[in-house]
Design a protein around this motif. Structure first.
Motif, PDB file in Angstrom:
ATOM      1  N   LEU A  28    -100.355  68.668 -57.476  1.00 30.22           N
ATOM      2  CA  LEU A  28    -100.967  69.156 -58.703  1.00 30.22           C
ATOM      3  C   LEU A  28    -101.008  68.049 -59.755  1.00 30.22           C
ATOM      4  O   LEU A  28    -102.034  67.842 -60.414  1.00 30.22           O
ATOM      5  CB  LEU A  28    -100.200  70.369 -59.237  1.00 30.22           C
ATOM      6  CG  LEU A  28    -100.703  70.955 -60.549  1.00 30.22           C
ATOM      7  CD1 LEU A  28    -102.082  71.552 -60.372  1.00 30.22           C
ATOM      8  CD2 LEU A  28     -99.728  71.991 -61.074  1.00 30.22           C
ATOM      9  N   LEU A  29     -99.904  67.342 -59.909  1.00 29.66           N
ATOM     10  CA  LEU A  29     -99.852  66.250 -60.875  1.00 29.66           C
ATOM     11  C   LEU A  29    -100.866  65.163 -60.529  1.00 29.66           C
ATOM     12  O   LEU A  29    -101.560  64.655 -61.417  1.00 29.66           O
ATOM     13  CB  LEU A  29     -98.444  65.657 -60.932  1.00 29.66           C
ATOM     14  CG  LEU A  29     -98.248  64.515 -61.930  1.00 29.66           C
ATOM     15  CD1 LEU A  29     -98.535  64.980 -63.348  1.00 29.66           C
ATOM     16  CD2 LEU A  29     -96.851  63.955 -61.817  1.00 29.66           C
ATOM     17  N   GLU A  30    -100.974  64.806 -59.259  1.00 27.79           N
ATOM     18  CA  GLU A  30    -101.966  63.806 -58.846  1.00 27.79           C
ATOM     19  C   GLU A  30    -103.379  64.268 -59.173  1.00 27.79           C
ATOM     20  O   GLU A  30    -104.209  63.482 -59.621  1.00 27.79           O
ATOM     21  CB  GLU A  30    -101.849  63.519 -57.356  1.00 27.79           C
ATOM     22  CG  GLU A  30    -100.691  62.632 -56.996  1.00 27.79           C
ATOM     23  CD  GLU A  30    -100.664  62.305 -55.511  1.00 27.79           C
ATOM     24  OE1 GLU A  30    -101.534  62.800 -54.754  1.00 27.79           O
ATOM     25  OE2 GLU A  30     -99.773  61.558 -55.103  1.00 27.79           O
ATOM     26  N   ALA A  31    -103.666  65.548 -58.957  1.00 27.95           N
ATOM     27  CA  ALA A  31    -104.988  66.082 -59.244  1.00 27.95           C
ATOM     28  C   ALA A  31    -105.287  66.052 -60.744  1.00 27.95           C
ATOM     29  O   ALA A  31    -106.396  65.710 -61.163  1.00 27.95           O
ATOM     30  CB  ALA A  31    -105.115  67.497 -58.702  1.00 27.95           C
ATOM     31  N   VAL A  32    -104.288  66.381 -61.557  1.00 31.16           N
ATOM     32  CA  VAL A  32    -104.469  66.358 -63.009  1.00 31.16           C
ATOM     33  C   VAL A  32    -104.705  64.934 -63.492  1.00 31.16           C
ATOM     34  O   VAL A  32    -105.599  64.676 -64.309  1.00 31.16           O
ATOM     35  CB  VAL A  32    -103.247  66.991 -63.723  1.00 31.16           C
ATOM     36  CG1 VAL A  32    -103.283  66.724 -65.217  1.00 31.16           C
ATOM     37  CG2 VAL A  32    -103.187  68.473 -63.440  1.00 31.16           C
ATOM     38  N   VAL A  33    -103.935  63.985 -62.982  1.00 32.27           N
ATOM     39  CA  VAL A  33    -104.094  62.585 -63.376  1.00 32.27           C
ATOM     40  C   VAL A  33    -105.478  62.076 -62.967  1.00 32.27           C
ATOM     41  O   VAL A  33    -106.162  61.405 -63.742  1.00 32.27           O
ATOM     42  CB  VAL A  33    -102.975  61.715 -62.763  1.00 32.27           C
ATOM     43  CG1 VAL A  33    -103.283  60.239 -62.918  1.00 32.27           C
ATOM     44  CG2 VAL A  33    -101.645  62.057 -63.404  1.00 32.27           C
TER      45      VAL A  33
END
Length: 57
Positions: A28-33
């Motif tokens: 999720l964090l990778e997708a947001v970044v």
């Protein structure tokens, strides 16, 4: 609201075997970044298109 068409290619990273081992929040964090990075690139390209110059150079 306005719509702008960009001619630049968007390069996405390929999925690797290690990405399947990551947890939900890491993915999720990778997708947001990645989404924020793409948004910043779109805004930068729009600024250059409107003003006709690169503010950094």
């Amino acid at each position: 609201m306005s719509a702008v068409t960009y001619t630049g290619k968007i390069v996405r990273s390929s999925k690797t075997a290690s990405s399947t081992q990551k947890g939900f929040f890491a993915r999720l964090l990778e997708a947001v970044v990645a989404a924020r990075k793409e948004q910043a690139e779109r805004e930068y390209a729009r600024y250059v298109q409107i003003h006709g110059r690169d503010p950094v150079a």
